[in-house]
Design a protein around this motif. Structure first.
Motif, short mmCIF file in Angstrom:
data_model
loop_
_atom_site.label_atom_id
_atom_site.label_comp_id
_atom_site.label_asym_id
_atom_site.label_seq_id
_atom_site.Cartn_x
_atom_site.Cartn_y
_atom_site.Cartn_z
N GLN A 1326 0.82 -1.20 0.00
CA GLN A 1326 0.00 0.00 0.00
C GLN A 1326 0.85 1.25 0.00
OE1 GLN A 1326 -3.31 -0.09 -0.24
NE2 GLN A 1326 -3.37 -2.35 -0.19
N PRO A 1329 3.88 2.48 -4.18
CA PRO A 1329 3.22 2.18 -5.47
C PRO A 1329 4.14 1.51 -6.49
CG PRO A 1329 2.77 4.42 -4.74
CD PRO A 1329 3.85 3.92 -3.86
N THR A 1330 5.45 1.77 -6.38
CA THR A 1330 6.39 1.20 -7.37
C THR A 1330 6.82 -0.22 -7.01
OG1 THR A 1330 8.30 2.12 -6.19
CG2 THR A 1330 7.28 3.49 -7.91
N ARG A 1333 5.84 -3.04 -9.55
CA ARG A 1333 6.64 -3.00 -10.78
C ARG A 1333 8.04 -3.58 -10.53
NH1 ARG A 1333 7.14 -0.45 -15.70
NH2 ARG A 1333 9.28 0.01 -16.30
N CYS A 1382 -2.76 -5.23 -4.13
CA CYS A 1382 -2.08 -4.00 -4.56
C CYS A 1382 -3.12 -2.94 -4.92
CB CYS A 1382 -1.18 -4.26 -5.77
SG CYS A 1382 0.28 -5.24 -5.37
N PRO A 1383 -2.85 -1.70 -4.56
CA PRO A 1383 -3.77 -0.62 -4.93
C PRO A 1383 -3.76 -0.41 -6.44
CG PRO A 1383 -1.78 0.27 -3.96
CD PRO A 1383 -1.69 -1.21 -3.78
N ALA A 1384 -4.79 0.25 -6.91
CA ALA A 1384 -4.94 0.45 -8.36
C ALA A 1384 -3.78 1.20 -8.95
CB ALA A 1384 -6.25 1.19 -8.63
N GLN A 1385 -3.22 2.20 -8.20
CA GLN A 1385 -2.11 2.97 -8.77
C GLN A 1385 -0.85 2.11 -8.98
OE1 GLN A 1385 -3.64 3.52 -5.88
NE2 GLN A 1385 -2.28 4.29 -4.26
N SER A 1386 -0.77 0.94 -8.33
CA SER A 1386 0.41 0.07 -8.55
C SER A 1386 0.43 -0.53 -9.95
CB SER A 1386 0.40 -1.07 -7.52
OG SER A 1386 0.51 -0.58 -6.21
N GLY A 1388 -0.37 1.05 -12.65
CA GLY A 1388 -0.31 2.10 -13.64
C GLY A 1388 0.84 1.96 -14.63
N ASP A 1389 1.99 1.47 -14.19
CA ASP A 1389 3.14 1.43 -15.10
C ASP A 1389 3.66 0.01 -15.33
OD1 ASP A 1389 3.93 1.08 -12.54
OD2 ASP A 1389 5.66 2.44 -12.61
N SER A 1412 -5.42 -5.70 -13.39
CA SER A 1412 -5.08 -4.38 -13.94
C SER A 1412 -6.19 -3.84 -14.82
CB SER A 1412 -3.78 -4.48 -14.75
OG SER A 1412 -3.94 -5.38 -15.83
#
Length: 1427
Positions: A1326, A1329-1330, A1333, A1382-1386, A1388-1389, A1412
Motif C-alpha cells: 500500500q 506504489p512502485t 513493478r 495492490c492498490p490500483a495505482q500500482s 499504472g506502469d 489491472s
C-alpha cells in the motif's frame, strides 16, 4: 672324317708323322696316295664336321711339315666330288652343310620344336660352322642356296641353330627370311620363340644366358627390318619380305602376351614366367645404338596402339560397371609391366598424347585403356596434372560439339585415375565438383549444354554404381534456378537406381567418405564407422557431435534404424564407465535414445555378461594376421627397391602394391574403422591420443619400415641422391584418409609423450618423416589438436606442419635436448634432400615452425650462436654424421646454424622468429627444470631482449628500438601464454606469470617512467599505453559462445590485475599540466576499473586488496611529481567519489590493512600530516568502529554511501556480532540514505556468499543482517525498492551504488530481492506504489536467468540455503498472493511488463491482466453469461 677311336683326321696325320717315317719320297706322291684313299672311302658330310682354320692354321701338324695342307685337301675333295656330280663346289658345300644341320637337329633325342640344342649338338654344330666359315672365307660356300635348302628340311631348324648362323655371320636371320620359302617362317619363329620363353625356367644358367642373347639378337633384327627407316634403305620397307615377317612375328607374339594376360587369373606360373621373358624385348637398353631411335619409338608406339585396341569386345556400359576391377593393383602384373616398359620410350606427356590419339581414332579395349591410365598416374608423378589438362580439353570438345563419346572418355578416365587414391589423383567427388559445381563450368554456358549434361548423366544411370550416384546427388551440378527441373528429374532417376541397388540416400552415413570408389558400404558397416567417429569427437569435446544431433532430427530413419542399433550393440559393460557409456548417457539425457530401446540395451548387456560368465572357454575371435604379414612383406620388398638405385623405376608400382595391401589390412577391421569426411578436421586428443590396436600396429609397421628404409638408403647415398622414393611412400600413406587419425595420434605419442626416450635412429627417421609429411600437406585435412580440459575454446584447425611443430614443447632439460636433436635432424635432412630445388620451391617446402624452433633453441643453448657470425662453418653438417652414436647435438646444431644456406633462410620473413613468438616459447618452460641455470637464463633474456629484439626492425620481428612497443609485446605475450592451452607437465597454475619475464617488463616500464618534467601549457594528459593494451585485448575478443566469452574475459581480467599489481605502483597514474600546476591523472585507471576490473571482484562492490593497495601506493608515489602532493592526492580522491566510487568503497572495506601502509609511506615520502582526504577516510573508519560500542553517536556526513561502506566494513569485522540492531536504532532520522546503502552492501554480500563462498562471507549471517536493515527501514517508512529499479530516474539516490556493483552481482540482484520475502508485508504494497513493478521486474529477470541457462548459484556448505528453483517458486507464490492486494495505482506502469509475463508465466500474466483491467473482465463475464 673320323678315324679309329674317334680321332680326327689331323690327329691321325700327326700321329703317323710321329710314329714312323713317311714312305713317300715326294709331296706329289703323298697327295696322289691320299686322293686314291679318299676316292674309295670319302664322306663329305663327315668331312665338313672336321674343324680346321683353313685360312690361318693354328698348329703346324706333321702332315703340314710334310707339305700336305688341310685347305687344299678339303677343297680338292669338294672340287673333285663336284666335278663328278657336275655341280658348283659352293653348291655342293651348301647342300652337305644342310645335311649336317638336319642331322644335328634330329639327333637331340628331344621332341621336335625344342628351341635349344644339347651340349653334344652344340659341339658338333660349332665344328660344322667353323668349317663353313672357312669355306666362306675361300668363296667355296653358297649362302643363298644354303638359305633355300634350310626351308626344305623335313623339320624346321632348331631356333638356336639359326641364331648361331646369324651370330657367326654365316647367314643372317634377315637373309634367311628373304629366301623363297620364307613365309613359313612366321609360324616357325612364333612357335620357336614361345617354346624358348617357356623353356627358359627349366634350363641351366648358361642356357638361360644364351637364350637372353638369342632373344636380344632376334629382337634387334625384328626392329631393324620391321620398323626400319625407308630413307636409310633406299627402298620402301613394305617391299621387303623380311619386314612383313618381322612385323607379323612381333604382332603374333604380342597377341600371345595379351592372351596370356587375359588368362592370368588361372595362375599358370610357367606361362607368367614365359611371358615375362618375352617382355625383355621391350627393354630400351636392349637396343642401344644398334637400332635407329625413330625406329625404336615407332615400334613402341605401334605396340602401345595394338595393346590399347586389342580385342575390343567390351562395351562402354561394361567399362562403367567393371572399371574398379582394372585399378593398378588389380590389373595383371604382366600388363602393367608391359605398359611400364612401353612408356619408358616416351615422356609422360607423349604417352598421354598417344593415348588420346588412339582414343580419337580407334575402337579400343576399355580394360587396356583404363589400366594404362592407372599405370600412368601411379608410376608417373607428373601425370596427374597432365590428365587434368586432358580432361579439361576433352570436356571443352565434348560441350563444343555435344559429343557423347568424349564425355564418356572424360568420365571413365576421371574415375579410373581417382581409383588410385588421392595420393596420385584427386577424388572423383572433388573432380566432379570442380568441373560442374559452379557457374563457370562448361555446362553453364547455355540451356543446351545443361540438357546435354543431364542427358549424358541420365544415360549412365542404369549402369552406375552407388558411390558415383551419391556423389552426383550430394554434390549436384550447378543449375540456374529457372532450369532446376532438369536437376530434380536426374536426382529422382538416380534415387530410383539407388533403390534398385538397395541403397537409400537416407541411409548414408554421418561421416561417409564420398571419395571412396568401392562398392557402396552397407548401412550396418557405415553406421559402425559413424559411431566410432562420433565417439572420437565426443571424447575430445565432451559434447554430442552436431552431426548426431542433426541426424536425430533431420535424418530420423537412418538415426533410429542404423545409428542407434550400431551404438547400442550389446556388450559386457566395463566396471568403470568408458567413453561409449558416457556418450550413451549423454544421448539419453538429451532424449535422443528412446527409453524402451535403452532398457532393452541394458538387459541385453546384462544377458551377455551372464552368458560370458557361464562359458569361460569362449574367446574372442582373432583377426587373421595374413593381410598384415602380406603388408610387411611388400614393405620389405619396397625397402629393397628403394635402396638399390637401379630398381627405382619399380618403386612406384611397388608402392601401389603396398597401398593395396594397406587397404586390405585396414579393411579387415572396417567395423572399427572411422571413415572421415573429405575435408573434416582430424581430431587428436594430445594428452591421451586414442588409437585402435589394429591401427597402431599398422602405423608402427609403416613408421618402422620408413625409418629402416631411410637408414638403409642413407648408408649408400645421402638424401639428395635417394630420388623421390620416400616422398612417394609418404604420399601413399597420406592418401589413406582413414589411417591419418591413427598416424597423427601415433606421432603425438612418439614426439610429445615419448620424445626424450627415443633413440638416435628413431629421431632421424621421424625427423625425415615429418618433413615428407609437410611436403604432402595438401593431402592432409586440418588437425584439431585438443590439449586437454583447460582449453578455454576450441582451437583452430592446424596444418600438419603446425601440428607436429606444436608437439615439440620445450619445458624441461630432457625436452630441450630432444627438441634440439629432432629439429637438427629434420632441418639437416630438409636442407640435404631438397638442396637442388629452386629457392622459391625450397622455401615453400620448409615448415616455418621448424626454422623458428631452431632460432629459439640454438642461441639459447650455444653462446657462440648469439654473436655475429664472422665466418661460415668450415665443414657443412653431413646427414651421415647425425647417425653417429658419439655425436654432440649442440655442436651439430651450431654447425647447421653457421651454414650459409641456413643463415640465408633466416633472412626470409616467413621464417623469422618474432619477439612475441620467442616470448611464448620462453614462457612455456618450467624454470626449476630448465636446462639453463638461473644466471644463464638471465643472461639469455638480457641478450634476447636488449641485443636481439629491441634494436631489430619490426619487419624482422623486432621493436625498432621502441621500449614502449617492447613492453606491449611482453604484456600481450604474457597474457596470451596464460590464456593458451595448459600443456601440462610443469605443475604451476596457468594463472601464474613468469617472474623472470615480469622482472624484465618491470625494468622496461621503469625506463619508460623516466620522462622530462612537464612544461607549462601541456594540458593534455599523455596517453597511458598500458591501459590501451589491456582495453584493446578486451574489445577485440571473440571466443565462441557467450559462456566461453564470459569465462575467457574473467580469466583475462584476473591476469590483467596480476600484471598491474606486478608493475611499479606509480605506473597506474600519470601526471598532466592543469592551469599552472601539475595534477594527478587517474582517468585511465578509473575507466578501466569501471568498465572491466570491478567485474572480477567477488565482493561485488569492492576491488581485491592487492589492486586497491597498489592504486593508493601509486597515488602517493605519483604525487611526488606535483608541486603540492597533499593537494594532488585530495583532488584525485575527490574526483574518485564521482568517477570511480568503487575504489573508495574498496578502501572502506580494506582500511584496517590499508591505513598502516599508507600512513607509513606518506611519512616516508613527505614527513608531513596526512592529506586531508586520506585523513577523512581514517576518521570515518574510526567513527564506524566506535559507533558499534553502546551509547556512541554516529556523525553523518556526505557522501552517505561511503559512510555506509565504512560502517558495513566495521560490522563485518566485529566479533562477536550481535549489537548491530541496537546500533541501527541509534541512527538519527536523517540516516535513511545511509540505511539504504547499508542494505545494498548487505544484499551484495548475500550474493557473494552464493557465488564465492570461499571469500569468508556467510550466507545466513548476511541474509539475517539484510532482513534487520530492511525491518529498520520499514519501521522508519523509508522508500527502498528503487534500489532495485533498473531504470533509475533519480541519479542522485541509488545510481552511485548500482554503478559500483559488478555486472554479475547486478544481474543476480533478483536472487537477493526475493531472499527478503519474509519482510514483504501488506503495508509495503500500500505504501510503495512502485513496489509491484520492481517485484515483477525482479521475477521476470529471475526467470530469464533460469531460461537462458545462467547457473543460479547455490552453496553446498550451507544446508539452510534455498534452492534456486525453490526461490523461484516462492517468488511466484508471493506475487500471486500480493497482486490482489495492490492498490490500483500500482498497476499504472506495469503495462510494458505484461507481454513478457504472459510469455514466461501464463498464470501470473492472466492474474495481472485480471486485476489491472477489472472493467474488461466484468464485460467478458457478462457476455459469457448471455450464452
Amino acid at each position: 672324317m673320323a678315324g679309329a677311336g674317334g680321332r680326327s683326321w689331323r690327329d691321325l696325320l700327326a700321329g703317323r708323322a710321329r710314329t714312323r717315317k713317311s714312305p713317300f719320297r715326294s709331296e706329289a706322291e703323298l697327295q696322289e696316295a691320299a686322293l686314291r684313299l679318299l676316292d674309295h672311302h670319302q664322306n663329305l658330310a663327315d668331312l665338313l664336321l672336321e674343324v680346321g682354320d683353313l685360312a690361318k692354321p693354328g698348329v703346324q701338324s706333321g702332315a703340314e711339315h710334310q707339305g700336305v695342307s688341310p685347305e687344299s685337301f678339303i677343297v680338292s675333295v669338294l672340287q673333285e666330288q663336284a666335278s663328278k656330280l657336275g655341280v658348283p663346289t659352293a653348291t655342293l658345300a651348301a647342300k652337305n652343310a644342310i645335311a649336317n644341320v638336319e642331322r644335328i637337329c634330329q639327333d637331340s633325342g628331344s621332341p621336335s620344336g625344342v628351341p635349344l640344342l644339347n651340349s653334344d649338338q652344340r659341339k658338333r654344330l660349332s665344328c660344322l660352322l667353323e668349317t663353313v666359315k672357312d669355306l666362306l672365307a675361300n668363296n667355296m660356300f653358297c649362302r643363298s642356296l644354303f638359305c633355300q635348302e634350310m626351308w626344305k628340311m623335313k623339320e624346321p631348324p632348331v631356333l638356336e641353330v639359326v641364331w648361331h648362323l646369324h651370330s657367326r655371320d654365316i647367314t643372317g636371320l634377315s637373309e634367311l627370311l628373304e629366301s623363297p620359302a620364307g613365309p613359313a617362317a612366321v609360324e616357325w619363329l612364333c612357335s620357336s620363340l614361345c617354346g624358348l620363353c617357356e623353356q627358359v625356367g627349366d634350363v641351366p644358367c648358361e642356357d638361360t644366358e644364351l637364350a637372353h642373347h638369342l632373344l636380344s639378337d632376334f629382337a634387334i633384327v625384328f626392329l631393324q627390318n620391321g620398323f626400319e627407316q625407308a630413307s636409310e634403305l633406299g627402298r620402301k620397307v613394305e617391299f621387303q619380305k623380311a619386314a612383313h615377317i618381322c612385323r607379323a612375328v612381333l604382332q603374333r607374339m604380342l597377341a600371345w602376351v595379351l592372351d596370356a594376360v587375359g588368362k592370368e587369373k588361372q595362375e599358370d606360373v610357367s606361362m607368367v614366367r614365359a611371358v615375362n621373358f618375352w617382355l625383355n624385348v621391350f627393354n630400351m637398353s636392349l637396343y642401344g645404338s644398334v637400332v635407329h631411335p625413330d625406329s625404336l619409338k615407332q615400334f613402341f608406339r605401334h605396340t602401345l596402339t595394338e595393346v590399347l585396341t586389342y580385342n575390343p569386345v567390351l562395351k562402354v556400359s561394361d567399362a562403367i560397371q567393371m572399371q574398379k576391377e582394372w585399378s593398378f593393383t588389380r590389373t595383371c602384373p604382366l600388363l602393367t609391366a608391359l605398359y611400364r616398359k612401353l612408356l619408358v620410350a616416351f615422356g609422360v606427356k607423349e604417352s598421354i598424347c598417344q593415348l588420346q590419339q588412339v582414343l580419337e581414332t580407334h575402337e579400343v579395349n576399355w580394360q587396356h585403356v583404363l589400366s594404362c591410365v592407372s599405370t600412368l598416374v601411379v608410376c608417373q608423378a607428373e601425370a596427374e596434372q597432365l590428365f587434368k589438362d586432358l580432361l579439361s580439353h576433352l570436356l571443352l570438345k565434348a560441350f563444343g560439339n555435344y559429343d557423347m563419346e568424349n564425355m564418356i572418355t572424360v568420365f571413365l578416365i576421371a574415375r579410373q585415375a581417382a581409383l588410385e587414391g588421392p595420393a596420385v589423383f584427386m577424388p572423383y567427388s572433388e573432380w566432379f565438383k570442380a568441373s560442374f559445381g559452379n557457374a563457370g563450368g562448361q555446362h553453364g554456358s547455355s540451356k543446351k549444354s545443361l540438357v546435354f549434361l543431364f542427358e549424358f548423366l541420365s544415360e549412365l544411370v542404369p549402369f552406375e554404381t552407388a558411390p558415383y550416384l551419391k556423389v552426383h546427388i550430394m554434390y549436384p551440378p550447378f543449375v540456374p534456378t529457372r532450369h532446376r527441373s532438369l536437376l530434380l528429374e536426374y536426382i529422382t532417376l538416380a534415387k530410383t537406381r539407388l533403390a534398385d541397388l538397395k541403397v537409400a540416400i537416407e541411409d548414408m552415413g554421418l561421416y561417409e567418405d564420398l571419395s571412396a570408389t568401392d562398392e557402396a558400404v552397407q548401412p550396418q558397416a557405415q553406421a559402425l564407422r559413424d559411431v566410432e567417429k562420433a565417439l572420437q569427437i565426443f571424447e575430445n569435446t565432451r559434447k554430442i557431435p552436431t552431426s548426431v544431433i542433426e541426424a536425430s532430427i533431420f535424418r530420423r530413419p537412418y538415426y533410429t534404424s542404423w545409428f542407434l542399433p550400431a551404438l547400442l550393440r550389446p556388450r559386457v559393460l566395463p566396471k568403470t564407465p568408458d567413453g561409449r557409456m558416457a556418450f550413451i548417457d549423454s544421448l539419453k539425457r538429451a532424449d535422443k535414445i528412446p527409453s524402451n530401446l535403452y532398457s532393452t540395451y541394458l538387459q541385453a548387456c546384462h544377458a551377455m555378461k551372464e552368458k560370458v560368465l557361464q562359458d569361460d572357454s569362449k574367446t574372442e575371435p582373432s583377426h587373421s594376421k595374413e593381410p598384415f604379414e602380406q603388408l610387411k612383406a611388400e614393405l620389405a620388398e619396397l625397402r629393397t627397391l628403394i635402396v638399390d638405385q637401379a630398381q627405382w623405376e619399380d618403386v612406384a608400382a611397388q608402392t601401389a602394391l603396398v597401398s593395396d595391401k594397406l587397404r586390405g589390412v585396414l579393411g579387415d577391421s572396417s567395423e572399427e574403422n572411422e571413415a572421415a569426411a573429405l575435408n573434416s578436421p582430424i581430431q587428436v586428443a594430445v594428452p591421451a591420443p586414442r588409437l585402435a590396436p589394429c591401427h597402431q600396429s599398422v602405423v608402427d609397421l609403416l613408421l618402422t619400415s620408413f625409418c629402416q628404409t631411410l637408414l638403409a638408403a642413407s648408408s649408400f647415398n645421402p638424401p639428395d641422391r635417394q630420388g623421390p622414393c620416400l616422398s612417394l611412400v609418404v604420399k601413399m600413406m597420406c592418401g589413406h584418409r582413414n589411417l591419418l587419425p591413427a598416424l597423427l595420434g601415433r606421432l603425438c605419442q612418439l614426439i610429445y609423450h615419448q620424445g626424450p626416450s627415443l633413440s638416435a635412429a628413431h629421431i632421424l627417421g621421424l625427423g625425415a618423416f615429418v618433413i615428407h609429411l609437410s611436403e604432402c600437406r595438401a593431402l592432409i585435412p586440418g588437425v584439431e589438436a585438443n590439449f586437454g580440459g583447460s582449453q578455454a575454446i576450441p582451437g583452430k584447425a592446424l596444418s600438419v606442419s603446425e601440428y607436429w611443430s606444436s608437439l615439440l614443447v620445450c619445458r624441461t632439460e630432457e625436452s630441450f635436448a630432444f627438441c634440439l636433436r629432432f629439429c637438427t635432424a629434420a632441418a639437416a635432412y630438409l636442407m640435404c634432400k631438397f638442396s637442388s630445388c629452386s629457392h622459391e620451391d625450397f622455401c615453400a617446402l620448409i615448415p616455418p615452425g621448424l626454422i623458428k624452433k631452431l632460432q629459439y633453441l640454438v642461441p639459447r643453448l650455444s653462446l657462440e650462436a648469439r654473436g655475429v657470425l664472422c665466418e661460415e662453418a668450415k665443414t657443412a653438417l653431413s646427414w651421415s654424421s647425425l647417425s653417429c652414436p658419439s655425436l654432440n647435438y649442440r655442436r651439430a646444431s651450431l654447425c647447421l646454424w653457421k651454414q650459409a644456406g641456413f643463415q640465408e633462410l633466416l633472412k626470409e620473413k616467413a621464417f623469422q622468429l618474432s619477439f612475441r613468438e620467442w616470448l611464448l616459447m620462453e614462457l612455456e618452460l618450467c624454470p626449476e627444470k630448465d636446462i639453463l641455470s638461473a644466471s644463464e637464463r638471465q643472461d639469455f633474456h638480457y641478450w634476447a631482449i636488449h641485443q636481439r629484439y629491441l634494436p631489430a626492425p619490426s619487419a624482422a620481428g623486432g621493436c625498432d628500438g621502441d621500449v614502449e612497443k617492447a613492453c606491449g609485446v611482453i604484456i600481450n605475450a604474457i597474457l596470451d601464454s596464460s590464456q593458451r592451452l595448459d600443456l601440462g607437465g610443469c605443475g604451476h597454475s596457468k594463472m601464474s606469470v613468469s617472474p623472470e619475464i615480469l622482472c624484465r617488463l618491470q625494468e622496461l616500464v621503469l625506463e619508460l617512467r623516466c620522462r622530462p618534467k612537464l612544461l607549462p601549457g601541456c594540458s593534455a594528459a599523455p596517453r597511458h599505453f598500458l591501459f590501451e593494451i589491456l582495453q584493446g585485448r578486451l574489445t577485440g575478443s571473440q571466443h565462441g559462445s557467450a559462456l566461453g566469452e564470459q569465462l575467457w574475459r574473467q580469466q583475462e581480467l584476473l591476469l590483467h590485475r596480476r600484471i598491474l599489481v606486478g608493475l611499479p605502483a606509480s605506473t597506474l597514474i600519470t601526471t598532466c599540466w592543469k592551469g599552472n600546476r601539475t595534477v594527478l591523472d587517474c582517468d585511465n585507471f578509473f575507466c578501466f576499473v569501471n568498465s572491466e576490473l570491478k567485474n572480477v571482484c567477488s565482493r561485488g562492490y569492492a576491488l581485491s586488496y592487492d589492486i586497491t593497495a597498489h592504486f593508493f601506493r601509486g597515488l602517493l608515489s605519483a604525487s611526488l611529481g606535483c608541486e603540492d602532493a597533499a593537494e594532488g592526492v585530495n583532488e584525485a580522491l575527490t574526483t574518485c567519489q564521482t568517477k570511480c566510487p568503487v575504489v573508495l568503497l574498496s578502501a572502506a572495506l580494506w582500511w584496517p590493512r590499508l591505513e598502516p601502509v599508507l600512513c607509513c609511506q606518506w611519512k616516508r615520502l613527505f614527513g608531513a600530516p596526512l592529506a586531508e582526504e586520506l585523513d577523512r577516510l581514517r576518521g570515518w573508519h574510526g567513527s564506524s568502529t566506535r559507533f558499534l560500542c553502546p551509547g556512541e553517536v554516529f556523525p553523518l556526513c556526505d557522501p552517505p554511501w561511503l559512510l555506509a561502506a565504512f560502517l558495513h566494513g566495521a560490522i563485518l569485522q566485529q566479533s562477536p556480532r550481535g549489537r548491530e540492531r541496537e546500533a541501527l536504532e541509534r541512527l538519527g532520522t536523517d540516516a535513511e540514505q545511509l540505511l539504504v546503502a547499508l542494505l545494498f552492501f548487505s544484499l551484495l554480500d548475500v550474493i557473494s556468499a552464493r557465488i564465492a563462498p570461499k571469500e569468508g562471507v556467510d550466507f545466513q549471517t548476511s541474509l539475517e543482517w539484510s532482513l534487520k536493515i530492511l525491518q529498520c527501514l520499514e519501521e522508519r517508512g523509508t522508500s527502498w525498492p528503487l534500489l532495485f529499479h533498473s531504470a533509475e530516474r533519480d541519479p542522485g539516490k541509488c545510481h552511485v551504488l548500482r554503478s559500483a556493483a559488478s555486472d554479475r552481482h547486478t544481474r543476480l540482484l533478483p536472487l537477493a530481492f526475493y531472499s527478503l520475502i519474509p519482510c514483504f508485508h501488506r503495508e509495503l504494497l500500500q505504501r510503495e506504489p512502485t513496489f509491484l513493478r520492481v517485484a515483477l521486474q525482479m521475477y521476470i529477470q529471475l526467470l530469464q536467468l533460469f531460461v537462458e541457462g545462467e547457473v543460479l548459484p547455490q552453496s553446498d556448505q550451507d544446508p539452510t540455503e534455498q534452492h534456486p528453483l525453490e526461490l523461484i517458486s516462492a517468488a511466484r507464490q508471493f506475487l500471486l498472493g500480493a497482486i490482489p492486494h495492490c492498490p490500483a495505482q500500482s498497476f499504472g506502469d506495469i503495462e510494458p511488463l505484461l507481454s513478457t509475463c504472459e510469455e514466461l508465466d501464463l498464470e501470473l500474466g492472466a492474474t495481472l491482466l485480471h486485476f489491472s483491467h477489472p472493467s474488461v473482465d466484468m464485460e467478458l463475464e457478462e457476455e459469457l453469461e448471455l450464452f
